[in-house]
Scaffold this active site. Structure first.
Site, PDB file in Angstrom:
ATOM      1  CD  GLU A 234      29.932  39.203  54.983  1.00  0.00           C
ATOM      2  OE1 GLU A 234      28.928  38.994  55.339  1.00  0.00           O
ATOM      3  OE2 GLU A 234      30.760  39.112  54.129  1.00  0.00           O
ATOM      4  CB  CYS A 271      32.825  38.332  51.487  1.00  0.00           C
ATOM      5  SG  CYS A 271      31.302  37.268  51.948  1.00  0.00           S
TER       6      CYS A 271
END
Lengths: 513, 513
Positions: A234, A271
């Site tokens: 990720e 994020c």
């Protein structure tokens, strides 16, 4: 309980015993009863919570994150472990399919075939810097791997080594006490140790949370192995958010404060921070944003590398043609080359945004965001499609009538176009809320096409993450005593089984035109 | 019905319109009603069957496969399309998860989150040589991509170009007639055209069936793209089979004939051909195998490249120390550099097998197999683990008491060891049968760790293949009118939905120790 030693490797020359033990643990772990796997996860959760004061103190000193945030993150980590335990007991994640032998099947005789998802073997998980609990040693990918029945090796993040060892010792003892086999869990330290382990043929899957550059490097290593493996990285996401003109008219103040809060939480080191807010030209958000930003206290960034990159990113964005600062936050040096910051928010016209260099379309990790001012909502989807690749999230702020579906057909058409675009390029669409704050539930999806992830087939938050570390295996004509419990017709665990679902004659007759 | 033109590109300079049309079709196809998608698949099936005589005639001349085999394969292809249509109507493959907003959730307030599997966008499928129907233009991966709602581009295999065009024309017309959007389907020709398309950012997933060398090349290209994508290559497999001493005693003749038949079908040009049979020393299979092999008629191989590689592989194996031929088949040159063959079967001791060069452990594509003679069944698992990597299948032939679980504990322990090993290294475990003949059902798994596939997270046979071309997307706080039907609480299609499955208080209380 007898004390159990945490297995660790500090440099590449010492990883072999760790990898050998993980490989040797693959079959015993795959055969471990679900109750034992669930019990191990719950025991880790209990003991993390029991040690919360000590762990948060270490984490605060190593990361600069606030005690409130860290306590919440530890709680989330413990709940996450228990939710995976619940999934293990529930067992429906194995997607058990049973097709009994049938000599009248549409293609002629078929054998007895039974399929379920089985553990892939040893998993290597690279811990993240920005979530020292929830995406680190005892974090989501670790919980998913152990829940799946895979041996787990965690490559510790250099940003919080003491916390990692403290967490690892709790985990090792809890797993030992719960009855996990030796070799089920270990920690490794150092970049080269991680790289060498990822290259080792005994590792069967990898996971990572961090920067695009590091994630790509590791994904390329995983893909270039003699035996390529799945690698779930990720990486980066700019999380575009769009406010419709009607939504802005209804809730200008709420949108301003919600936006600043989402950009600034954990100093924007999330994020899912909304990096771009598409709002109508003359949006009138400046004063609300300025006021909200002034109430945000300074926050130390995670480490000097992030601080340096953040300062450069903000300076670069503000120097581009047409970029107008709304709030210029502070970037004050603190000890050890690090920095303390408050949010910076700027604006740019859609025209300037589209013609600006690619660097303006990229993620700035930290409390910075850019408002992109559009004249017509109809232009926004094309701009997003052109400027951005895959993202973890896409956000739409709609008016009450757009949300209810009672707005004008033109307004609804624009909203549908944006929804359909996001459904192709993001992992999660957020309506009338902000993308930060990622709920841990079965329906969560934390992923998205590159560069949000290296592999968009699964999630890194929520219990669906267990699927990363499983692969389908079919048994043909197997006797009951050699079948995993979920594929036995006597179904000793009472799990969900999908039996003889295809070619059902009635439905088939309808299709067979 | 109005005639519809098949879109094709013959060289790299002509692919742009094909790719642009596929990209433009992504949203319309994702929104296409399930009934339309299912209808398109069924219409293709109907029209392939209506044209069976013409299609089989072309296929026979291009591939050398027998009319019986080709008719069976076309039937399988049509049924496969209808089974995917059935899956589309059933809809449970989308794994719809709904977690309603809950301010009492174990982690505090959670928003409304709903998740389902959505199409990834344009798919590039590389057709195989050895299944001109079932793994080619209208084959499994094509059916899966269209069923998933993805635009499809098929890179035609050079071994059967006329059949590919004939199949493609039927598909293009059927999809047009069913109401698929323009751009949903096209054919491309030539290696470089395929490579350039795979590199194009508009392609979102790839699939392939063929050799290890070509598959690895393409997988590496997919992984090295600026935006890496999922690439599902099915490559090579040696499919180890093991006969226990007790099984041999009970069914020596059946095992001999079944083995030869499985090795020889379609001239052994099947990815599931058993390449190695582990049998007890002094197995006494030679005469049965010789007799069965004599009844196998000569069969043309698919193409000169395969013929050349087969002849070299057999000669190399037979020249190795300790390899004893049981049946030496013919390799007779026919037209165009091709070859007509009958099966060759040889034997080698387990000791010589283990110490032989790696080349003896690799796949020989064609009707060749090697019997590995063991003294103790306890040595077989370690030999398999050492000699082989991932495989599509692993086969165990057990005695009646081993199958029933009533054999000696020592015998059952050996069988369990082999079962547990296969569950980590193969996609399908076959008991008391042979691995060739792959049933198309929901519980099928045609995959396995490298080199069986480049990506072991899914299958290339059976309806579960639809998952290759889907990715999870979550909707947070979305109004009903912007949700896909499967995530609407009113559930207009009556699909399976998993609602509020986690943190259920009763069960949670048990775990929360």
């Amino acid at each position: 309980m007898s004390p159990h030693t945490l297995n660790t490797a500090d440099d590449p020359s010492t990883i072999d015993p760790i990898l050998a033990a993980a490989a040797a643990a693959a079959v015993p772990l795959a055969l471990l009863a679900p109750e034992v796997r669930a019990g191990g996860l719950c025991l880790i959760a209990d003991r993390l919570e029991a040690d919360v004061d000590q762990l948060v103190t270490i984490a605060e000193s190593e990361t600069g994150l606030t005690p409130t945030r860290l306590r919440g993150e530890l709680k989330r980590t413990a709940v996450q472990l228990r939710l995976f335990a619940e999934s293990v007991i529930d067992g429906s994640y194995v997607d058990a399919r049973i097709d009994e032998a049938d000599d009248q099947f549409v293609l002629g005789t078929r054998p007895d075939l039974r399929r379920s998802l089985r553990p892939v073997g040893p998993v290597l998980n690279f811990a993240a810097s920005n979530f020292p609990f929830a995406f680190s040693v005892a974090g989501g990918d670790s919980a998913a791997a152990l829940a799946a029945g895979c041996p787990l090796i965690v490559k510790v993040h250099s940003g919080h080594p003491k916390l990692s060892v403290a967490t690892g010792e709790i985990m090792a003892q809890a797993l030992f006490d719960a009855g996990f086999p030796s070799g089920a869990f270990a920690l490794i330290f150092g970049q080269q140790t991680g790289v060498d382990s990822l290259k080792d043929s005994r590792i069967q899957a990898g996971s990572f949370t961090g920067s695009i550059s590091a994630g790509r490097l590791l994904a390329d290593i995983a893909a270039a192995r003699p035996q390529p493996i799945q690698f779930f990285g990720e990486l980066g996401s700019v999380n575009p958010a769009v406010v419709t003109p009607a939504a802005l008219n209804e809730r200008r103040d709420t949108i301003a404060t919600g936006f600043v809060s989402s950009v600034s939480g954990s100093a924007g080191q999330l994020c899912t921070k909304p990096g771009f807010l598409f709002a109508p030209t003359n949006h009138g958000l400046d004063s609300g944003i300025s006021e909200a930003a002034r109430s945000i206290p300074p926050h130390r960034l995670l480490n000097p590398r992030i601080a340096d990159s953040y300062a450069k990113g903000v300076a670069s964005a503000l120097s581009l043609p047409g970029v107008r600062p709304i709030v210029e936050g502070m970037c004050a040096p603190v000890a050890d080359g690090n920095m303390s910051v408050t949010p910076t928010i700027a604006a740019v016209s859609l025209t300037d945004f589209i013609s600006s260099p690619q660097s303006l379309h990229e993620e700035v990790f930290g409390p910075f965001s850019l408002i992109v001012e559009y004249d017509s909502l109809d232009d926004v989807a094309a701009a997003i499609a052109k400027a951005f690749q895959g993202n973890l999230t896409g956000t739409l702020h709609l008016s009450m009538s757009e949300q209810a579906g009672t707005a004008s057909e033109a307004a609804l058409a624009s909203v549908r176009t944006l929804t359909d675009l996001f459904a192709l390029m993001v992992g999660r669409l957020v309506f009338n809320d902000w993308p930060t704050g990622v709920s841990v539930t079965p329906a969560q999806q934390h992923g998205g096409p590159w560069p949000a992830t290296t592999n968009d087939s699964s999630t890194s938050v929520g219990t669906a993450a267990i699927q990363r570390f499983l692969r389908p295996v079919a048994f043909q004509g197997a006797p009951e005593h050699l079948l995993p419990p979920e594929l036995q017709l006597k179904n000793p665990r009472g799990l969900k089984q999908t039996i003889n679902s295809a070619g059902a004659s009635a439905r088939w007759g309808l299709l067979d035109s």
